[in-house]
Motif scaffolding. Sequence first.
Motif, mmCIF file in Angstrom:
data_model
loop_
_atom_site.group_PDB
_atom_site.id
_atom_site.type_symbol
_atom_site.label_atom_id
_atom_site.label_comp_id
_atom_site.label_asym_id
_atom_site.label_seq_id
_atom_site.Cartn_x
_atom_site.Cartn_y
_atom_site.Cartn_z
ATOM 1 N N ALA A 249 0.820 -1.216 0.000
ATOM 2 C CA ALA A 249 0.000 0.000 0.000
ATOM 3 C C ALA A 249 0.849 1.259 0.000
ATOM 4 O O ALA A 249 0.444 2.295 0.521
ATOM 5 C CB ALA A 249 -0.934 0.000 1.209
ATOM 6 N N GLY A 250 2.046 1.191 -0.593
ATOM 7 C CA GLY A 250 2.928 2.347 -0.629
ATOM 8 C C GLY A 250 4.364 1.918 -0.837
ATOM 9 O O GLY A 250 4.648 1.066 -1.673
ATOM 10 N N TRP A 251 5.263 2.472 -0.039
ATOM 11 C CA TRP A 251 6.684 2.136 -0.193
ATOM 12 C C TRP A 251 7.404 2.392 1.127
ATOM 13 O O TRP A 251 6.952 3.175 1.962
ATOM 14 C CB TRP A 251 7.322 2.956 -1.315
ATOM 15 C CG TRP A 251 7.304 4.429 -1.041
ATOM 16 C CD1 TRP A 251 6.264 5.293 -1.259
ATOM 17 C CD2 TRP A 251 8.353 5.216 -0.454
ATOM 18 N NE1 TRP A 251 6.595 6.560 -0.852
ATOM 19 C CE2 TRP A 251 7.873 6.551 -0.357
ATOM 20 C CE3 TRP A 251 9.645 4.929 -0.009
ATOM 21 C CZ2 TRP A 251 8.645 7.587 0.169
ATOM 22 C CZ3 TRP A 251 10.412 5.951 0.517
ATOM 23 C CH2 TRP A 251 9.924 7.268 0.593
ATOM 24 N N PHE A 271 -5.990 2.173 1.842
ATOM 25 C CA PHE A 271 -5.686 0.792 1.459
ATOM 26 C C PHE A 271 -4.977 -0.002 2.553
ATOM 27 O O PHE A 271 -4.685 -1.190 2.357
ATOM 28 C CB PHE A 271 -4.821 0.782 0.196
ATOM 29 C CG PHE A 271 -5.458 1.450 -0.987
ATOM 30 C CD1 PHE A 271 -6.443 0.810 -1.731
ATOM 31 C CD2 PHE A 271 -5.093 2.741 -1.359
ATOM 32 C CE1 PHE A 271 -7.037 1.425 -2.826
ATOM 33 C CE2 PHE A 271 -5.678 3.365 -2.449
ATOM 34 C CZ PHE A 271 -6.654 2.711 -3.185
ATOM 35 N N CYS A 272 -4.680 0.647 3.696
ATOM 36 C CA CYS A 272 -3.896 -0.040 4.722
ATOM 37 C C CYS A 272 -4.162 0.606 6.077
ATOM 38 O O CYS A 272 -4.200 1.832 6.191
ATOM 39 C CB CYS A 272 -2.410 0.051 4.370
ATOM 40 S SG CYS A 272 -1.300 -0.761 5.529
ATOM 41 N N SER A 273 -4.338 -0.215 7.107
ATOM 42 C CA SER A 273 -4.526 0.289 8.468
ATOM 43 C C SER A 273 -3.170 0.616 9.094
ATOM 44 O O SER A 273 -2.125 0.127 8.641
ATOM 45 C CB SER A 273 -5.245 -0.748 9.325
ATOM 46 O OG SER A 273 -4.415 -1.894 9.516
ATOM 47 N N ASP A 274 -3.193 1.414 10.149
ATOM 48 C CA ASP A 274 -1.955 1.726 10.866
ATOM 49 C C ASP A 274 -1.311 0.449 11.409
ATOM 50 O O ASP A 274 -0.080 0.298 11.366
ATOM 51 C CB ASP A 274 -2.241 2.678 12.030
ATOM 52 C CG ASP A 274 -2.553 4.098 11.566
ATOM 53 O OD1 ASP A 274 -2.489 4.349 10.344
ATOM 54 O OD2 ASP A 274 -2.861 4.944 12.422
ATOM 55 N N GLY A 381 0.553 -4.528 -10.301
ATOM 56 C CA GLY A 381 -0.902 -4.524 -10.254
ATOM 57 C C GLY A 381 -1.399 -5.592 -9.305
ATOM 58 O O GLY A 381 -2.512 -6.101 -9.438
ATOM 59 N N ASP A 382 -0.547 -5.926 -8.305
ATOM 60 C CA ASP A 382 -0.826 -7.063 -7.433
ATOM 61 C C ASP A 382 -1.504 -6.672 -6.124
ATOM 62 O O ASP A 382 -1.594 -7.475 -5.204
ATOM 63 C CB ASP A 382 0.469 -7.823 -7.139
ATOM 64 C CG ASP A 382 1.560 -6.929 -6.549
ATOM 65 O OD1 ASP A 382 1.413 -5.694 -6.630
ATOM 66 O OD2 ASP A 382 2.549 -7.468 -6.020
ATOM 67 N N SER A 383 -1.964 -5.433 -6.004
ATOM 68 C CA SER A 383 -2.734 -5.033 -4.827
ATOM 69 C C SER A 383 -3.697 -3.931 -5.241
ATOM 70 O O SER A 383 -3.557 -3.322 -6.311
ATOM 71 C CB SER A 383 -1.814 -4.522 -3.704
ATOM 72 O OG SER A 383 -1.265 -3.261 -4.042
ATOM 73 N N GLU A 384 -4.675 -3.684 -4.387
ATOM 74 C CA GLU A 384 -5.669 -2.660 -4.701
ATOM 75 C C GLU A 384 -5.007 -1.294 -4.876
ATOM 76 O O GLU A 384 -5.385 -0.506 -5.747
ATOM 77 C CB GLU A 384 -6.712 -2.606 -3.579
ATOM 78 C CG GLU A 384 -7.935 -1.773 -3.919
ATOM 79 C CD GLU A 384 -8.971 -1.769 -2.795
ATOM 80 O OE1 GLU A 384 -9.956 -1.021 -2.920
ATOM 81 O OE2 GLU A 384 -8.772 -2.502 -1.795
#
Length: 487
Positions: A249-251, A271-274, A381-384
């Motif tokens: 969900a980022g880098w 796209f991602c929780s803490d 393209g392997d994640s939302e």
Amino acid sequence: MAATLLSTALRGSKIQITVIESPDIETIGVGESTVPSIMDFVQACQINLKEFVQATSASFKLGIRFDDWLTPGESYFHPFGRVGKDINGFDFYQAWLKSLADGQETRWVDHSPSAIMAEHERFMLRPHHSQNWVLSSYAHALHLDAVQVARYLRSLCHQRGVIRTEATVNNVIVDEKAFIRSLELDNGSTVNSDFFIDCTGFTGLLIEKSLQVGYQDWSDYLPCNRAVTVQTASVGHPVPYTIATAREAGWSWKIPLQHRTGNGYVFSSRFCSDEKALDTLVNSVSGPMLNEPRIIPFVTGKRKKIWHNNCLALGLAGGFLEPLESTAIHLVYKTLVHFIKHFPDRDFDADTEQAFNQKIDADYEEIRDFIILHYCTAGRGDSEFWRWCQTMPVPESLSEKIRWFRLRGQLEHTPGQFFTRDSWCSILEGMNIRPQKYHPLLDAFDRQSLASTLNQNVQNIRSTVMKMPGHHEYIREHCPANSATEK
């Protein structure tokens, strides 16, 4: 940084500089990777580089290695400095494209001294006035301990006559013309001044809460809005580059200093929780953690006016572009350089202020577009999150640039822009984006002569680099961190 540079530039002007620093407000202090303009800052402030490196536990940085952005398991490198030499008036990238069409197989980074130095973990400071084009073509920045940098600059400012007041601003007094008149502090004193520089971070105490200039939100273009950070003990010797690894969900970043490593995960809360981000970071770091991880929320964008009346917003108070290309400290320096060039008199001419804002706005937008480039061209393209990036909104200024590049590899460069054509080509080549054609006049080049020139240049780079000392050995011999600093 502001007090140090201004105390140097305004020396002899009888202008008094006062820094108000609150003991109750924590410094974010996680941005530890820089770009080559940090060397301009060091020189402009008349700072001894060796002393600075030793006092800040710094290591050297030749570029950024991007892991897993195209596909998991693949890496590419964004080097500082030049890539290749222009040939007969043509941009080197065009000559390199022509060589590929002729069957040559050299990598883009084979023609970058910085990239080959990083690949072999070699380093030396660039000699002055070198006749060797390899030694005159590379550039470097620094990995820094931000807290130690602040401590070093504070001491330097004190030596140069800057007044430091340890207090918290309780109230900002604004007059009927929307100029700041004074600051009321929690120690009961009042500070009057002709000009104020707002370094209050995301709060924007002066520029936003008092002068209400407004904020341009760029979240639609840049999806990440949070970061989790942690410092770890060093494992092995520091490498001369930053590592940016694509995540679900980022880098995440890895910044090696002499005494420890800085780590962080920049992600999108959509796209991602803490909790998941924290787990991702903790599971990816090497070495024992030296502090508790921190979550830092942010909104990408900038103030609608960086300079308004008698207030200049600096650093996070002026705006924030995520640290993918390590440009935060560069923007602080560039803002100060523009301000010094447009330094006001007591009339505070509106045209001068407007000219400054146009310059710094262009700088922010250029860097914004360059950061977006990494997301919108990523092959994953392997994640939302990454699927969203494949169809993300892109500013017209960037979409036009990419369109022209895809057509024939041409990139317009305006004087004053920070990222060179070589930087743009490095990212696009790293993402496997190649032009449909090269410049047609390159067909006039003799095929064998061009191949020989490029091969000879590659050999010159490698032979020069392999004579350099290792990065770690160079630091150990010339500028090891002070023992008190390491603690």
